[in-house]
Write a protein that holds these residues in place. Structure first.
Motif, PDB file in Angstrom:
ATOM      1  N   GLU A  90     -21.515   0.877   2.288  1.00 58.65           N
ATOM      2  CA  GLU A  90     -20.757   1.734   3.188  1.00 58.65           C
ATOM      3  C   GLU A  90     -21.706   2.559   4.061  1.00 58.65           C
ATOM      4  O   GLU A  90     -21.611   2.564   5.279  1.00 58.65           O
ATOM      5  CB  GLU A  90     -19.931   2.714   2.337  1.00 58.65           C
ATOM      6  N   ARG A  91     -22.625   3.262   3.408  1.00 60.03           N
ATOM      7  CA  ARG A  91     -23.677   3.982   4.116  1.00 60.03           C
ATOM      8  C   ARG A  91     -24.888   3.057   4.020  1.00 60.03           C
ATOM      9  O   ARG A  91     -25.488   2.940   2.960  1.00 60.03           O
ATOM     10  CB  ARG A  91     -23.975   5.309   3.403  1.00 60.03           C
ATOM     11  N   ALA A 147     -16.613  -2.921  -3.242  1.00 61.74           N
ATOM     12  CA  ALA A 147     -17.501  -2.198  -2.324  1.00 61.74           C
ATOM     13  C   ALA A 147     -17.701  -0.776  -2.828  1.00 61.74           C
ATOM     14  O   ALA A 147     -18.828  -0.256  -2.851  1.00 61.74           O
ATOM     15  CB  ALA A 147     -16.910  -2.198  -0.918  1.00 61.74           C
ATOM     16  N   ARG A 148     -16.591  -0.164  -3.256  1.00 62.99           N
ATOM     17  CA  ARG A 148     -16.681   1.206  -3.751  1.00 62.99           C
ATOM     18  C   ARG A 148     -17.549   1.267  -5.004  1.00 62.99           C
ATOM     19  O   ARG A 148     -18.396   2.153  -5.157  1.00 62.99           O
ATOM     20  CB  ARG A 148     -15.260   1.703  -4.069  1.00 62.99           C
ATOM     21  N   LEU A 149     -17.391   0.288  -5.875  1.00 64.64           N
ATOM     22  CA  LEU A 149     -18.198   0.258  -7.101  1.00 64.64           C
ATOM     23  C   LEU A 149     -19.684   0.066  -6.765  1.00 64.64           C
ATOM     24  O   LEU A 149     -20.550   0.746  -7.323  1.00 64.64           O
ATOM     25  CB  LEU A 149     -17.697  -0.863  -8.023  1.00 64.64           C
ATOM     26  N   GLY A 150     -19.963  -0.852  -5.854  1.00 65.75           N
ATOM     27  CA  GLY A 150     -21.352  -1.079  -5.435  1.00 65.75           C
ATOM     28  C   GLY A 150     -21.980   0.187  -4.866  1.00 65.75           C
ATOM     29  O   GLY A 150     -23.139   0.511  -5.157  1.00 65.75           O
ATOM     30  N   ASN A 151     -21.200   0.911  -4.070  1.00 66.28           N
ATOM     31  CA  ASN A 151     -21.701   2.163  -3.504  1.00 66.28           C
ATOM     32  C   ASN A 151     -21.977   3.198  -4.593  1.00 66.28           C
ATOM     33  O   ASN A 151     -22.985   3.894  -4.558  1.00 66.28           O
ATOM     34  CB  ASN A 151     -20.683   2.730  -2.504  1.00 66.28           C
ATOM     35  N   LEU A 152     -21.073   3.264  -5.556  1.00 70.28           N
ATOM     36  CA  LEU A 152     -21.254   4.217  -6.672  1.00 70.28           C
ATOM     37  C   LEU A 152     -22.520   3.897  -7.464  1.00 70.28           C
ATOM     38  O   LEU A 152     -23.289   4.795  -7.810  1.00 70.28           O
ATOM     39  CB  LEU A 152     -20.053   4.123  -7.622  1.00 70.28           C
ATOM     40  N   ALA A 205     -26.975   3.009 -15.335  1.00 70.52           N
ATOM     41  CA  ALA A 205     -26.407   3.357 -14.024  1.00 70.52           C
ATOM     42  C   ALA A 205     -25.014   2.755 -13.871  1.00 70.52           C
ATOM     43  O   ALA A 205     -24.086   3.424 -13.391  1.00 70.52           O
ATOM     44  CB  ALA A 205     -27.332   2.870 -12.904  1.00 70.52           C
ATOM     45  N   ILE A 206     -24.861   1.496 -14.286  1.00 72.23           N
ATOM     46  CA  ILE A 206     -23.538   0.856 -14.182  1.00 72.23           C
ATOM     47  C   ILE A 206     -22.557   1.582 -15.104  1.00 72.23           C
ATOM     48  O   ILE A 206     -21.405   1.831 -14.746  1.00 72.23           O
ATOM     49  CB  ILE A 206     -23.639  -0.650 -14.533  1.00 72.23           C
ATOM     50  N   ASP A 207     -23.044   1.959 -16.269  1.00 69.77           N
ATOM     51  CA  ASP A 207     -22.225   2.699 -17.240  1.00 69.77           C
ATOM     52  C   ASP A 207     -21.716   4.000 -16.614  1.00 69.77           C
ATOM     53  O   ASP A 207     -20.517   4.305 -16.648  1.00 69.77           O
ATOM     54  CB  ASP A 207     -23.096   2.986 -18.472  1.00 69.77           C
ATOM     55  N   ARG A 208     -22.612   4.761 -16.000  1.00 69.70           N
ATOM     56  CA  ARG A 208     -22.218   6.041 -15.370  1.00 69.70           C
ATOM     57  C   ARG A 208     -21.231   5.792 -14.241  1.00 69.70           C
ATOM     58  O   ARG A 208     -20.244   6.511 -14.082  1.00 69.70           O
ATOM     59  CB  ARG A 208     -23.451   6.777 -14.843  1.00 69.70           C
ATOM     60  N   GLU A 244     -26.069   5.888  -7.991  1.00 70.17           N
ATOM     61  CA  GLU A 244     -26.739   6.087  -9.281  1.00 70.17           C
ATOM     62  C   GLU A 244     -28.160   5.514  -9.265  1.00 70.17           C
ATOM     63  O   GLU A 244     -28.844   5.495 -10.289  1.00 70.17           O
ATOM     64  CB  GLU A 244     -25.935   5.425 -10.409  1.00 70.17           C
ATOM     65  N   GLY A 245     -28.570   4.994  -8.102  1.00 66.79           N
ATOM     66  CA  GLY A 245     -29.955   4.570  -7.957  1.00 66.79           C
ATOM     67  C   GLY A 245     -30.234   3.114  -8.270  1.00 66.79           C
ATOM     68  O   GLY A 245     -31.390   2.735  -8.476  1.00 66.79           O
ATOM     69  N   VAL A 246     -29.208   2.272  -8.275  1.00 68.19           N
ATOM     70  CA  VAL A 246     -29.410   0.851  -8.578  1.00 68.19           C
ATOM     71  C   VAL A 246     -28.714  -0.006  -7.519  1.00 68.19           C
ATOM     72  O   VAL A 246     -27.547   0.213  -7.194  1.00 68.19           O
ATOM     73  CB  VAL A 246     -28.876   0.502  -9.987  1.00 68.19           C
ATOM     74  N   ILE A 247     -29.447  -0.968  -6.975  1.00 66.80           N
ATOM     75  CA  ILE A 247     -28.883  -1.860  -5.955  1.00 66.80           C
ATOM     76  C   ILE A 247     -28.399  -3.147  -6.611  1.00 66.80           C
ATOM     77  O   ILE A 247     -29.164  -3.827  -7.307  1.00 66.80           O
ATOM     78  CB  ILE A 247     -29.936  -2.176  -4.874  1.00 66.80           C
ATOM     79  N   THR A 248     -27.116  -3.463  -6.394  1.00 65.15           N
ATOM     80  CA  THR A 248     -26.518  -4.692  -6.927  1.00 65.15           C
ATOM     81  C   THR A 248     -25.857  -5.458  -5.783  1.00 65.15           C
ATOM     82  O   THR A 248     -25.855  -4.995  -4.646  1.00 65.15           O
ATOM     83  CB  THR A 248     -25.439  -4.341  -7.974  1.00 65.15           C
TER      84      THR A 248
END
Lengths: 435, 435
Positions: free
Chosen positions: A23-24, A377-382, A419-422, A386-390
């Motif tokens: 998104e950003r 998309a929203r999950l990927g941004n979140l 990060a995914i957990d958070r 959290e500092g991890v690119i997926t």
């Protein structure tokens, strides 16, 4: 340069099909190993990029590139040792019979050349691919990439098989003989192609089913399919752009997992750790048929700098034990992801092996209703926050794709899972809800 | 590594269509500026290679590549300033209206994408090319390259125009109105295409007619042809892989010489001085049509290292005044070649401009009977023995092609002319003689 200004300049100067992720959009300025830094100094763990296969900005790759570029960069019309050594090293990793190589610049060029050769050799135009496949951006490879354009435009020479997704396909993991059931469906698609008057030139097979997954298919299915293709006169072309170069754990190529022997093998992305170099490997009779018919030249393909870089990538994989790392860290990562799944029912399924895993995200574990694209998309941004690119993948775009550089360590896997957990802890899907 | 052993290894490992130049293949190990060195320490003046446009192993290119590679090399799905700056600098050199860019890795990919876009935008499949044209090695661009395969295999959507060679074509320099006569012949070919039920998607035009020459066409012909194409609904795609980047003297692009305004411009080879980077420039509405229809992504296209290298190439061209050098040294070179022609009647004709000249070699100046391929090979070997590397071109392979790096100086032109002079002094054509 402010990120906002740069985005505006980019939107003016670049074609709108040069899209960006997130998104950003991330404004990445530096990389090292599995880490990327943006213009504001924020640090991201890279769980997505397979192209920088041996890690971002690996000093040995940079040195090999710089040293050769300072010396010479010509083309294959003169003799040069680099390309010959590279060819020998890769052919040594391929099955007997695949003894001839050609160098190009991109996976698209590699697959385009492979399809041209398969058609010339067999005299048959038909190409068999999977429904979510992506094999390149040239006119021919794009036509062989049903994921990229409207189904109504599929050429009549294309047979499109359903990807073997045992979690949400027509054949499921707990079917009595999933491999044979999948094979029967594939045979029906081949029959339909032939019934249209098309003969089969080749199967174009990505043994990771990257854009559908990754997926893990039954071995008997893959072997049976290859036998069917061969019986009908077609060649087996393995597109190893995704599955190759130790991505799938303890073997160099993805097809080795399935115990099959292709006639042509293509590779690209990870070969040059970001440098545009790609290749086609084949039986000599297939190459000879091409040479007898026409000229083929690729200006930059296998040039001394590309060869130096590609040789350095193999050196690093060998010296740093990255094939072993892909298997070991991959298994550690998978176990941690499975533990995560136990706590988050939105993770409907996990497939993958080595350093290539996909989480199939579901709104409902019972119905397997997939996350929609906006939610993904929203999950990927979140997760990025959290500092991890997926990345994402899958027929509905519902798969969270984890495919880090091969230097990914167990500690990195921990960070990614945390990060995914958070991100999941604060997330609930919005799409598909009753209003 | 002995050259003979290397050759044997190469023949085993590489596809036979990876051919090499010269009877005794050159084993080049180092380059600098306009010079190449072989494994035995022999030095050659490079009068052939346009890819190392700013000279072999230019230190600024090496530095730009190394610096960026040590920092970051990702892709266009993240924001990065390099590609945006590169796009802006090249768009500023293009006519108003061509305001959008896409980056790929090779000229083949650029032309393939251009043809895909032209077809999508016009809804018409027809492509118009020249008889000796070479536009790429992908299935689609190869089909649009009649020089590369048997004429019987030409697709029905292809219109093949006769190249405007005023020395040995159907229309000659001393015809009363050669431009109009050429145009009438082209119009007949377009009519024939349309009579086959094909509509014209685009003209794919190399303004140097590289693989036919180079040739210099009448301006009114080129302008008239473009008007005809537009009137029939087609786009003008200028393939500037050969003609662009100051190759043809005092303008950045070849099409500027003819005062035409294309809809799409492609470039490749010289953009990265050997690094695989290429581009497509177009009107925004053409790019928008593509974006509305499908995804397009090019993994390595316009990555930070490619952009850094391509920006450095523009820097060097600007800072070293290479556009001006192409015009001035090109004119000096041409004058010296014309003087040579006066002493060697086997040089039937000279065409070209800037740092791109072709000598049409004839067995008989009266009949213009061309040198055969074996004689041209022998001549090229002789000139190489004199320390100068040249190429061949032309419908019969009869043209000695001189297309050095843009840093070629008048002194280099003198050396080249002297070497050709010495080679011709000891040369007489063997083919075509009565036994």
């Amino acid at each position: 340069m402010k990120t906002g200004d740069l985005m505006a300049r980019r939107q003016r100067a670049l074609a709108p099909f040069h899209y960006h992720m997130f998104e950003r959009p991330l404004h990445i300025v530096r990389g090292e190993g599995v880490w990327l830094w943006d213009a504001d100094g924020r640090k991201y763990l890279d769980c997505y990029n397979n192209v920088p296969s041996v890690g971002h900005a690996h000093p040995r790759i940079v040195a090999a590139m710089s040293t050769q570029a300072a010396q010479l960069n010509t083309h294959t019309r003169y003799l040069h040792e680099g390309i010959v050594t590279l060819a020998e090293r890769l052919l040594a990793r391929l099955p007997d019979g695949i003894d001839t190589s050609a160098f190009v610049c991109t996976g698209s060029e590699a697959n385009d050349l492979a399809l041209q050769m398969a058609r010339l050799f067999t005299g048959a135009e038909g190409v068999v691919v999977y429904d979510g496949a992506y094999h390149g951006n040239t006119a021919l490879t794009l036509a062989a990439s049903p994921s990229e354009y409207p189904p109504a435009e599929r050429p009549e020479w294309l047979a499109v098989l359903e990807a073997p997704n045992l979690y949400r396909g027509a054949v499921l993991r707990d079917d009595p003989a999933p491999g044979q059931a999948l094979l029967a469906r594939a045979v029906a698609a081949l029959d339909a192609l032939e019934a249209r008057g098309q003969r089969i030139g080749c199967l174009l097979l990505d043994c990771a089913w990257d854009s559908n997954g990754p997926l893990l298919a039954p071995v008997d299915y893959v072997q049976g399919l290859c036998a069917e293709i061969r019986a009908r006169g077609g060649l087996i072309v393995c597109d190893e752009v995704q599955a190759g170069y130790c991505r799938m754990g303890a073997q160099w190529w993805g097809f080795q997992r399935y115990g099959i022997t292709p006639d042509i093998v293509t590779c690209g992305k990870p070969m040059g750790a970001g440098h545009p170099v790609a290749a086609v490997f084949m039986r000599r009779d297939i190459a000879e048929r091409m040479a007898a018919h026409q000229v083929y030249f690729n200006t930059f393909g296998g040039n001394p700098v590309s060869a130096a870089v590609a040789n350095a990538v193999i050196d690093v994989i060998e010296d740093e034990g990255l094939m072993d790392n892909s298997a070991r860290t991959g298994a550690y990562f998978l176990a941690a992801l499975q533990e995560l799944q136990a706590r988050h029912p939105v993770i409907g399924d996990i497939q993958g092996v080595g350093l290539f895993h996909g989480l199939d995200m579901v709104r409902d574990a019972g119905t397997k209703a997939p996350f929609g694209r906006a939610d993904m998309a929203r999950l990927g941004n979140l997760i990025a926050q959290e500092g991890v690119i997926t990345g994402t993948s899958g027929r509905h775009g519902q798969t969270l794709k984890l495919r880090p550089p091969l230097v990914f360590a167990p500690h990195d896997a921990d960070l990614a899972v945390q990060a995914i957990d958070r991100a999941l802890a604060s997330f609930s899907p919005q799409e598909g809800r009753r209003a």
